[in-house]
Scaffold this motif. Structure first.
Motif, mmCIF file in Angstrom:
data_model
loop_
_atom_site.group_PDB
_atom_site.id
_atom_site.type_symbol
_atom_site.label_atom_id
_atom_site.label_comp_id
_atom_site.label_asym_id
_atom_site.label_seq_id
_atom_site.Cartn_x
_atom_site.Cartn_y
_atom_site.Cartn_z
ATOM 1 N N PHE A 37 0.828 -1.208 0.000
ATOM 2 C CA PHE A 37 0.000 0.000 0.000
ATOM 3 C C PHE A 37 0.867 1.264 0.000
ATOM 4 C CE2 PHE A 37 -1.952 3.393 2.547
ATOM 5 C CZ PHE A 37 -3.049 3.688 1.769
ATOM 6 N N TYR A 38 1.869 1.305 0.877
ATOM 7 C CA TYR A 38 2.687 2.522 0.977
ATOM 8 C C TYR A 38 3.594 2.690 -0.236
ATOM 9 C CZ TYR A 38 0.975 2.959 5.725
ATOM 10 O OH TYR A 38 0.171 3.104 6.819
ATOM 11 N N LEU A 42 3.710 6.118 -2.521
ATOM 12 C CA LEU A 42 4.907 6.858 -2.947
ATOM 13 C C LEU A 42 4.895 7.061 -4.458
ATOM 14 C CD1 LEU A 42 7.658 5.148 -0.719
ATOM 15 C CD2 LEU A 42 6.879 7.537 -0.583
ATOM 16 N N ALA A 43 4.529 6.014 -5.191
ATOM 17 C CA ALA A 43 4.486 6.138 -6.638
ATOM 18 C C ALA A 43 3.450 7.177 -7.060
ATOM 19 C CB ALA A 43 4.176 4.774 -7.264
ATOM 20 N N ARG A 47 3.926 10.708 -9.247
ATOM 21 C CA ARG A 47 3.173 11.040 -10.451
ATOM 22 C C ARG A 47 2.514 12.416 -10.333
ATOM 23 N NH1 ARG A 47 1.636 5.609 -9.938
ATOM 24 N NH2 ARG A 47 -0.376 6.261 -9.048
ATOM 25 N N ASP A 48 1.977 12.722 -9.134
ATOM 26 C CA ASP A 48 1.319 14.021 -8.946
ATOM 27 C C ASP A 48 2.324 15.174 -9.038
ATOM 28 O OD1 ASP A 48 -1.062 12.726 -8.638
ATOM 29 O OD2 ASP A 48 -1.071 12.792 -6.440
ATOM 30 N N ALA A 49 3.554 14.968 -8.483
ATOM 31 C CA ALA A 49 4.581 16.025 -8.533
ATOM 32 C C ALA A 49 5.041 16.242 -9.963
ATOM 33 C CB ALA A 49 5.759 15.647 -7.636
ATOM 34 N N ALA A 50 5.203 15.150 -10.715
ATOM 35 C CA ALA A 50 5.648 15.279 -12.100
ATOM 36 C C ALA A 50 4.604 15.981 -12.943
ATOM 37 C CB ALA A 50 5.952 13.883 -12.679
ATOM 38 N N ALA A 64 8.168 11.808 2.580
ATOM 39 C CA ALA A 64 8.882 11.469 3.816
ATOM 40 C C ALA A 64 7.956 10.745 4.786
ATOM 41 C CB ALA A 64 9.447 12.748 4.451
ATOM 42 N N GLU A 65 6.719 11.227 4.908
ATOM 43 C CA GLU A 65 5.764 10.574 5.809
ATOM 44 C C GLU A 65 5.416 9.159 5.333
ATOM 45 O OE1 GLU A 65 3.234 9.855 8.972
ATOM 46 O OE2 GLU A 65 4.773 11.407 8.684
ATOM 47 N N ALA A 66 5.197 9.023 4.017
ATOM 48 C CA ALA A 66 4.893 7.700 3.482
ATOM 49 C C ALA A 66 6.059 6.745 3.641
ATOM 50 C CB ALA A 66 4.524 7.828 2.007
#
Length: 379
Positions: A37-38, A42-43, A47-50, A64-66
């Motif tokens: 799940f984690y 992260l993936a 994708r959202d940042a890109a 970092a939290e994930a």
């Protein structure tokens, strides 16, 4: 050998229960689910940042939290439910492997009888008739005799059953086989004679008379042989001899003998029978009418069995007359039988055969013509 087979069957039964229990479950543990799940989270952040959907600083904080939660999930010592279920299945499997054989052996020890011998055919045939279907029992015995034709006990059991069913030709064959395989006794000789009489439609034939005389020579007091020897005398026209035999038989009869009424009926028929040309006064006709025992057998049968028995007697009489056409009484009985059965064409054919065979006997030919007029078959 049989215990090995039983053990093999028990093993197969236990294995069929254990196999689904001892298989290792293929499910995932809780830790593996959390890690997956984690990782997926992260993936998704990458994708959202890109795509410019999330600010870079916010994306780094979320990652970092994930990541922290991913490390915590990977280090978790929790066991999977599959592992727990696997242990329960193994415990259940051990219980089944022990309980099923112990329970089966205990139950068999309580209700089974391994020391009992096999039940032979003779013992099975001695079972009360009500315990099994009669026709199924006959079929079973007949199948056995087809495999073992030298089993005299089987034939001896079948003969009286065939008699009750009106299968008189089969009764004759079974009685002959029982006599041949089991040896001569007065009772077997007399039973064969009785089957021959019934197969001949109530007439004491020469062969039947021979069997009764042989039975009487071995046991002069045997009631069955004495009764039919009296009937033979009556059919020969020797009413005095028949009366003497039957009256003596009644005097010697034990109290309550089931055949007393039949003998008395024969004496009544002997006294009341009208005389006929060429016959001794008082001689009753041959056939079922002169044999109340045979008539009672036929009357007690079901419709199909009764019809089969009557047809069998008529066919036997026709076959006998084809071999010896000089028996005027036989021709008279045959024509009457066909008339009663509403088989007029066969009755006319029998009349023509009788005329041809008895052409040299004017008295017999006259009786045949008188019967033809009586039945309306002159043409």
């Amino acid at each position: 050998m049989q215990w090995f087979v039983f053990a093999l069957f028990t093993g197969v039964a236990v294995l069929s229960v254990l196999w689904p229990l001892v298989r290792t479950p293929r499910g995932l543990s809780h830790s593996a689910i959390d890690v997956a799940f984690y990782k997926d989270q992260l993936a998704a952040i990458d994708r959202d940042a890109a795509g410019g959907l999330v600010a870079t600083t916010d994306a780094e904080g979320a990652k970092a939290e994930a990541a922290r939660r991913l490390l915590a999930a990977a280090d978790s010592p929790r066991s999977s439910p599959a592992a727990t279920e696997g242990r329960a299945a193994r415990y259940a499997g051990i219980g089944v492997a022990v309980f099923v054989p112990v329970a089966a052996l205990g139950l068999y020890a309580f209700v089974g009888h391994p020391d009992f011998p096999d039940l032979p055919l003779s013992a099975r045939l001695s079972e009360p008739p009500g315990r099994m279907d009669l026709m199924a029992a006959i079929a079973k015995i007949e199948a056995h005799l087809a495999q073992d034709p030298d089993d005299g006990r089987g034939y001896e059991v079948l003969a009286p059953v065939y008699m009750r069913l009106g299968r008189y030709d089969d009764a004759v064959k079974a009685s002959e086989a029982a006599l041949r395989l089991n040896g001569e006794t007065p009772e077997r000789l007399a039973r064969l004679g009785e089957a021959l009489v019934d197969a001949a439609g109530g007439e004491v034939t020469a062969q039947a008379r021979h069997e009764f005389e042989a039975a009487s020579a071995k046991d002069p007091a045997l009631p069955l042989a004495r009764f039919y020897l009296g009937l033979a005398a009556a059919q020969d026209g020797d009413a005095a001899r028949a009366r003497e035999i039957w009256e003596t038989l009644l005097k010697d009869a034990p109290a309550g003998a089931p055949w007393i009424a039949t003998v008395r009926q024969q004496l009544v028929a002997l006294s009341s029978a009208p005389s006929q040309a060429g016959e001794t006064d008082g001689a009753p006709p041959a056939g079922p009418a002169a044999n109340p025992a045979l008539a009672a057998k036929i009357q007690s049968m079901s419709g199909a069995a009764q019809s089969s028995a009557i047809q069998g007697m008529v066919d036997n009489l026709a076959a006998r007359l084809a071999q010896n056409g000089q028996d005027v009484e036989g021709w008279l009985r045959l024509v009457r039988a066909y008339s009663v059965l509403h088989e007029d064409e066969k009755a006319k054919s029998a009349l023509n055969d009788a005329r041809r065979n008895l052409a040299g006997d004017p008295a017999a030919a006259a009786r045949i013509e008188a019967l033809a007029r009586e039945l309306g078959l002159e043409g």
